[in-house]
Design a protein around this motif. Structure first.
Motif, PDB file in Angstrom:
ATOM      1  N   VAL A  25      20.741  -8.945  -3.818  1.00 56.34           N
ATOM      2  CA  VAL A  25      19.425  -8.713  -4.420  1.00 56.34           C
ATOM      3  C   VAL A  25      18.485  -8.233  -3.327  1.00 56.34           C
ATOM      4  CG1 VAL A  25      17.391  -9.864  -5.377  1.00 56.34           C
ATOM      5  CG2 VAL A  25      19.628 -10.429  -6.272  1.00 56.34           C
ATOM      6  N   THR A  26      17.673  -7.225  -3.624  1.00 61.71           N
ATOM      7  CA  THR A  26      16.581  -6.841  -2.726  1.00 61.71           C
ATOM      8  C   THR A  26      15.294  -7.374  -3.339  1.00 61.71           C
ATOM      9  OG1 THR A  26      17.681  -4.855  -1.951  1.00 61.71           O
ATOM     10  CG2 THR A  26      15.319  -4.918  -1.679  1.00 61.71           C
ATOM     11  N   THR A  27      14.593  -8.215  -2.596  1.00 60.13           N
ATOM     12  CA  THR A  27      13.449  -8.937  -3.157  1.00 60.13           C
ATOM     13  C   THR A  27      12.324  -9.036  -2.140  1.00 60.13           C
ATOM     14  OG1 THR A  27      12.729 -11.140  -3.903  1.00 60.13           O
ATOM     15  CG2 THR A  27      14.666 -11.087  -2.504  1.00 60.13           C
ATOM     16  N   GLN A  37       9.129   5.206   6.370  1.00 60.23           N
ATOM     17  CA  GLN A  37       8.372   5.334   5.121  1.00 60.23           C
ATOM     18  C   GLN A  37       8.759   6.645   4.421  1.00 60.23           C
ATOM     19  OE1 GLN A  37       4.159   5.437   5.705  1.00 60.23           O
ATOM     20  NE2 GLN A  37       3.732   5.444   3.525  1.00 60.23           N
ATOM     21  N   MET A  38       9.005   6.569   3.141  1.00 60.65           N
ATOM     22  CA  MET A  38       9.474   7.749   2.403  1.00 60.65           C
ATOM     23  C   MET A  38       8.425   8.218   1.384  1.00 60.65           C
ATOM     24  SD  MET A  38      13.397   6.700   1.571  1.00 60.65           S
ATOM     25  CE  MET A  38      13.157   4.950   1.317  1.00 60.65           C
ATOM     26  N   PRO A  39       8.508   9.487   0.988  1.00 58.32           N
ATOM     27  CA  PRO A  39       7.550  10.006  -0.003  1.00 58.32           C
ATOM     28  C   PRO A  39       7.908   9.536  -1.412  1.00 58.32           C
ATOM     29  CG  PRO A  39       9.041  11.750   0.715  1.00 58.32           C
ATOM     30  CD  PRO A  39       9.404  10.530   1.519  1.00 58.32           C
ATOM     31  N   SER A  43       0.812  -1.219   0.000  1.00 61.64           N
ATOM     32  CA  SER A  43       0.000   0.000   0.000  1.00 61.64           C
ATOM     33  C   SER A  43       0.844   1.267   0.000  1.00 61.64           C
ATOM     34  CB  SER A  43      -0.928  -0.005   1.206  1.00 61.64           C
ATOM     35  OG  SER A  43      -0.143  -0.038   2.383  1.00 61.64           O
ATOM     36  N   TYR A  44       2.060   1.202   0.578  1.00 57.89           N
ATOM     37  CA  TYR A  44       2.899   2.401   0.655  1.00 57.89           C
ATOM     38  C   TYR A  44       3.775   2.547  -0.590  1.00 57.89           C
ATOM     39  CZ  TYR A  44       6.019  -1.273   2.277  1.00 57.89           C
ATOM     40  OH  TYR A  44       6.731  -2.439   2.374  1.00 57.89           O
ATOM     41  N   CYS A  45       3.545   1.688  -1.578  1.00 58.25           N
ATOM     42  CA  CYS A  45       4.389   1.700  -2.772  1.00 58.25           C
ATOM     43  C   CYS A  45       3.569   1.857  -4.053  1.00 58.25           C
ATOM     44  CB  CYS A  45       5.199   0.411  -2.805  1.00 58.25           C
ATOM     45  SG  CYS A  45       6.512   0.381  -4.032  1.00 58.25           S
ATOM     46  N   VAL A  56      15.480  -9.258   2.078  1.00 57.27           N
ATOM     47  CA  VAL A  56      14.091  -9.626   1.802  1.00 57.27           C
ATOM     48  C   VAL A  56      13.194  -8.660   2.572  1.00 57.27           C
ATOM     49  CG1 VAL A  56      12.399 -11.489   1.784  1.00 57.27           C
ATOM     50  CG2 VAL A  56      14.826 -12.033   1.617  1.00 57.27           C
ATOM     51  N   SER A  57      12.141  -8.205   1.921  1.00 58.87           N
ATOM     52  CA  SER A  57      11.232  -7.252   2.563  1.00 58.87           C
ATOM     53  C   SER A  57      10.107  -7.995   3.256  1.00 58.87           C
ATOM     54  CB  SER A  57      10.667  -6.301   1.505  1.00 58.87           C
ATOM     55  OG  SER A  57      11.739  -5.685   0.836  1.00 58.87           O
ATOM     56  N   LEU A  58       9.839  -7.628   4.484  1.00 60.49           N
ATOM     57  CA  LEU A  58       8.745  -8.257   5.243  1.00 60.49           C
ATOM     58  C   LEU A  58       8.284  -7.289   6.322  1.00 60.49           C
ATOM     59  CD1 LEU A  58       7.077 -10.851   5.866  1.00 60.49           C
ATOM     60  CD2 LEU A  58       8.782 -11.357   7.620  1.00 60.49           C
ATOM     61  N   PRO A  89       7.804   6.651  -9.128  1.00 62.25           N
ATOM     62  CA  PRO A  89       7.696   6.057  -7.790  1.00 62.25           C
ATOM     63  C   PRO A  89       8.867   5.112  -7.529  1.00 62.25           C
ATOM     64  CG  PRO A  89       6.209   4.942  -9.306  1.00 62.25           C
ATOM     65  CD  PRO A  89       6.863   6.051 -10.079  1.00 62.25           C
ATOM     66  N   MET A  90       9.022   4.715  -6.284  1.00 64.61           N
ATOM     67  CA  MET A  90      10.097   3.815  -5.856  1.00 64.61           C
ATOM     68  C   MET A  90      10.196   2.580  -6.751  1.00 64.61           C
ATOM     69  SD  MET A  90      12.153   3.242  -3.190  1.00 64.61           S
ATOM     70  CE  MET A  90      12.174   2.668  -1.520  1.00 64.61           C
ATOM     71  N   SER A  91       9.055   1.991  -7.089  1.00 65.89           N
ATOM     72  CA  SER A  91       9.089   0.732  -7.848  1.00 65.89           C
ATOM     73  C   SER A  91       9.711   0.930  -9.236  1.00 65.89           C
ATOM     74  CB  SER A  91       7.678   0.183  -8.000  1.00 65.89           C
ATOM     75  OG  SER A  91       6.858   1.149  -8.628  1.00 65.89           O
ATOM     76  N   THR A 146      17.619  -4.792  -7.907  1.00 63.02           N
ATOM     77  CA  THR A 146      16.362  -4.492  -7.245  1.00 63.02           C
ATOM     78  C   THR A 146      15.294  -4.239  -8.304  1.00 63.02           C
ATOM     79  OG1 THR A 146      15.322  -3.051  -5.611  1.00 63.02           O
ATOM     80  CG2 THR A 146      17.091  -2.055  -6.904  1.00 63.02           C
ATOM     81  N   GLY A 147      14.197  -3.609  -7.900  1.00 60.96           N
ATOM     82  CA  GLY A 147      13.134  -3.338  -8.852  1.00 60.96           C
ATOM     83  C   GLY A 147      12.123  -2.372  -8.242  1.00 60.96           C
ATOM     84  N   GLY A 148      10.890  -2.481  -8.606  1.00 58.45           N
ATOM     85  CA  GLY A 148      10.086  -3.618  -9.000  1.00 58.45           C
ATOM     86  C   GLY A 148      10.546  -4.874  -8.241  1.00 58.45           C
ATOM     87  N   GLU A 149      10.185  -6.001  -8.778  1.00 55.45           N
ATOM     88  CA  GLU A 149      10.610  -7.250  -8.140  1.00 55.45           C
ATOM     89  C   GLU A 149      11.646  -7.939  -9.038  1.00 55.45           C
ATOM     90  OE1 GLU A 149      10.694  -8.693  -5.298  1.00 55.45           O
ATOM     91  OE2 GLU A 149      11.752 -10.279  -6.350  1.00 55.45           O
ATOM     92  N   PRO A 150      12.919  -7.926  -8.631  1.00 57.67           N
ATOM     93  CA  PRO A 150      13.981  -8.427  -9.510  1.00 57.67           C
ATOM     94  C   PRO A 150      13.860  -9.909  -9.849  1.00 57.67           C
ATOM     95  CG  PRO A 150      14.831  -7.960  -7.308  1.00 57.67           C
ATOM     96  CD  PRO A 150      13.455  -7.393  -7.374  1.00 57.67           C
TER      97      PRO A 150
END
Ligand code: SAM
Length: 328
Positions: free
Chosen positions: A94-96, A189-191, A26-28, A118-120, A322-324, A66-70
């Protein structure tokens, strides 16, 4: 060298492999996703490896995919293998979001990947669905375990706390991560969300996170010189060796020590996550630029790097992407 006018040297290249993602945090991103980059605009594997090679020739020593989802990038394992063959070989991570990592972790390790992030954000299945809008918590947990088994260590976990959603999970997340042997880092959380819904007033700050953790754990700062240019400030938990990190991008900016530069999936070099300008390496490359030309463009981009991201400036404007789409 990728030097800027404030004496900072970029040695850490974040490479976005795709802007697509299989979650909708939701924040992305909005629930319906975004308009993805058209295929022809994406760098091919050859173009991407070439640009990373030029960056490595200019002193880049770390490459983060990274990505998106790499993991959605079909050529990921081969890209890792090819970047690992560069001389000098950069460190690679890798950030996934971890989905699919259980399957691909051994191949990534065999290809030469050093580590994963890994993001969680939650350990609760229903909350995971609320935040990420997909029922994939079990896949993420399996991915982390497989990464650890494959030796992609230390496995670092990135968590974003959202007020009223998961901000009561700082302590449970840390307890769990310590038990599993993962290194947890909380990110403010970033803008950078596509919906422009970020609100400083409701953001969970680094101070708040540390206060909550401090109620249950004894936190001792890791000696300052160990942080270097790393975005996370780290604390030893209950005397160590376990530790926790906090990335206070908004309230504790670390721009003065920044050593990062970013390459988007469509071949734009960005000297800052929050940059409003990009250097179009893809068009230059497709128009016949030599490696020397590309190196000159990279250097020029870094020379234009601003001293800070400016989130606190009254005139701050969120970047158009955006970040993605930048690569987080
Ligand atoms: N899909 C991968 C993942 O989930 O890690 C890589 C890309 S994702 C954009 C990278 C990191 O950025 C994740 O840890 C995610 O939580 C974080 N992120 C995304 N939007 C953010 C925001 N607005 N503020 C802070 N972190 C954000």
């Amino acid at each position: 060298m990728l030097l800027d006018t404030f004496g900072r040297v970029a040695t850490d290249l974040r490479v976005s492999l795709t802007d697509k993602c299989n979650l909708r945090c939701s924040y992305c991103m909005p629930p319906e996703g975004l308009e993805w980059l058209p295929g022809p605009e994406l760098l091919t594997d050859d173009e991407l490896v070439r640009l990373v090679g030029v960056a490595v020739s200019l002193g880049v020593t770390e490459v983060r995919f990274t990505g998106g989802e790499p993991l959605l990038r079909r050529g990921l394992v081969s890209i890792v293998e090819r970047v690992g063959a560069l001389d000098p070989r950069p460190k690679m991570s890798v950030t996934t979001n971890g989905i699919g990592l259980a399957k691909v972790a051994p191949a990534l390790a065999a290809a030469g990947l050093d580590r994963v992030n890994v993001s969680l954000d939650t350990l609760d299945r229903e909350r995971f669905v609320t935040i990420a809008r997909r029922d994939r918590l079990a896949d993420v947990l399996a991915g982390m375990a497989a990464a650890a088994d494959a030796g992609l260590t230390p496995v670092k976990i990135n968590a974003v706390l959202l007020r009223g959603v998961n901000d009561d999970e700082a302590v449970p997340l840390l307890r769990w991560a310590l038990g599993e042997g993962y290194r947890l880092r909380f990110i403010e959380q970033m803008p950078l969300d596509a919906q422009h819904g970020w609100d400083r007033a409701t953001m969970v700050t680094a101070d708040e996170i540390l206060a909550r953790l401090g109620e249950s754990f004894d936190l001792a700062p890791v000696a300052g010189d160990e942080r270097g240019s790393a975005p996370a400030e780290e604390w030893l938990v209950d005397g160590g060796p376990g530790r926790v990190g906090v990335i206070g991008s908004v309230t504790r900016p670390f721009c003065g020590a920044c050593d990062r530069v970013r390459l988007t999936a469509d071949g734009q070099l960005r000297n800052c996550l929050f940059a409003r300008e990009e250097s179009d390496l893809r068009s230059a490359m497709r128009a016949g630029a030599t490696d020397d030309d590309l190196a000159a463009r990279m250097k020029a981009s870094l020379l234009a790097k601003l001293p800070g991201h400016g989130i606190d400036d009254p005139g701050f404007l969120q970047p158009a992407r955006p970040m993605s789409a930048i690569g987080g």
